[in-house]
Design a protein around this motif. Sequence first.
Motif: not given
Length: 694
Positions: A545, A571, A588, A611
């Motif tokens: 990430g 992320w 995210l 997200d």
Amino acid sequence: MNNLRFCFVTAVAVAGPVIAAPDVDVDLPTVIITGVAEHVERTADSDTSTLLSNTPGYSVAQGGGVSGLPVVNGLGDDRLKIRVDGMELTSACANHMNPPLSYIDPGQVGQIDLVAGVTPVSAGGDSIGGTITVQSAAPFFARAGEGWRTRVKLGASAKSVNDGVNASVSASAANDTTSIGYTAAYARAHSYEDGDGQRVLGSMFESINQSATLALRGAAGQLTLRAGVQHIPYQGFPNQYMDMTDNTARYANLAYAGRFGWGDFDASAYWQKTEHEMGFFTPERTGTMPMTTRGINAGYAVKASIPLQAGTLRVGNEFHRFRLDDFWPAVPGSMMMGPNTYVNVNDGMRDRAVVFGEVETRHDARWLSLLGARWEWVRTDAGAVQPYGTGMMNAADAAAARAFNARDRRRDDGNLDLTALARFTPDEGATYEFALARKTRSPNLYERYSWGRGTMAMTMTNWFGDGNGYVGDIDLKREAATTLAFTADWHGGGAKGWFVRFNPYFSRVNDYIDVDVLGTFNPYMKMGAKGTLLRFANHDAKLYGVNLAWSVPVVREGMYGSVKFSGNAAWTRGTRRDGGDLYRIMPLNALLVLEHELGRWSSQLDVRAVDRKDRVDVRRLEPVTAGYALVGLRTAFQARKHLKLTAGVSNLLDKAYADPLGGVYLSGLKAQGGALRPLPGYGRSFELGMNVEF
């Protein structure tokens, strides 16, 4: 010591007006502590794990009101090394209802530090995700010649979403060589409301923490003795089958820090005992099923830091001993839960002996390196077990107990950690850091020694909040993670200037402890709900990430104060090499913060955006959650030198959302039926706080 502004795995958080994240001096010049909360004041939060929530790559898996489980870059709970005042504490519960950070109230915290991923060997082992270090407020001493002085600090706060109240007090008396202190903290809340105004059933709690400190300092160094007790009369867990009906813990630790002509020497020794009970205490959960756990942590740590011609040598030795007994008393008159006491873990043992050494070298004005090695010997064992009975209703457990008792259960692991770091500073405006490490973690006692094969017994071992059931495997191997990380830090404008930090990372974990599916069942025998029966198993995995953090002054000091725009984003992906996503990987997410300061006022408007979580662990039936954005508004006023008032509102728009790491809403299924759904998040909450010192 160096005053650093960077880290190699995650970036320093943007903190609100109550919890500051200043630059700090640390012993390891190549490592900045991530998400530092120094001199923490009484906040509206009751859970210490939330103090680092503004750190990129950091998140909390919700449990009870004071028992959240921290997650860093996709790795959480036992994969993190957590120390509280130098003590290595272990969850003494098959549901991890008493994780290490639950043993200290936010109002008692003086400083909390996080080093993520590629941690120096002197910062801890038996972990692959990082180290969290919590320190109580440092002892207060008077200046030389002042005689005896006193100091009292009071803190109080309240929040509307769960009618929560928090209070803390600390009192000290000291001269220049002796300090005596006492702290107490209290937290209580009803079940919280979600964004639709509905109560999230079974989420109430109460917690009481007390501690006393005696510190002596002189030319030879400082000696600090701390002792304390915690009592949690009740704590609901809406994503577990059980609730906490009592948790009483006592501890004592002794620490010494001295500076000599040859270098620095630090030593500590500690003891902690937990008596833990689970059962039912809310109208949403009825019946009788007592479960009792006893856990003892004890250990010591010694470390020496020796200056070299071009750097520093650090060497150390540690020992940690953990004992666990987990048993479920028989229920009179029950055909299933009797006639015997169910022995889940009998005389569980997990001992660790450690030696480490590392060398920090300043090669020239631009290059600095750190090389370290750590060896850990880990021994685990457990005694014979027994089921509730041997009748038809306990046939699966009876057969599993016979097989378990026939096995040799002692296991010895030899674990080697290696760390290599390099920092390059080409000029005053940039810093680049490269890090590579091999980190290891041996299985915990429940991963190796939980043995029940009946559905009810398996569901009682679950610290994942997913509504499933688990059984251990004596032959589990230790996890070994190889992590590569890079951090670029660009900055300018001095202490209140701008910065941008960019941090990608990659970890390959051999023998990651995940699960194999054994079967399925219906939670609470609700036909619309589905759960899986799982066995802990080793599978190779990878996690990767990127974390990003920034801060940009918009308006410098002037008639209308200063304005700063800051934030971070993270992320993370985690997958098994044989296919499928790992559990509890945060999607995210980003935090955007606009801060304003004018004289005694400081205010903050923030937006946290998350997200949609659609990459889920299908083996655990992890629920998909929708994306959301939460708006927060906070302000603080320094009324006098020693009086600070705070006010704010979180989830300003009362957004209804589900916590991506919260698991499933089991208490709602028990009370309302239907199908399992994700655990709802907190609705709008108005918060007030006050901190005063005299």
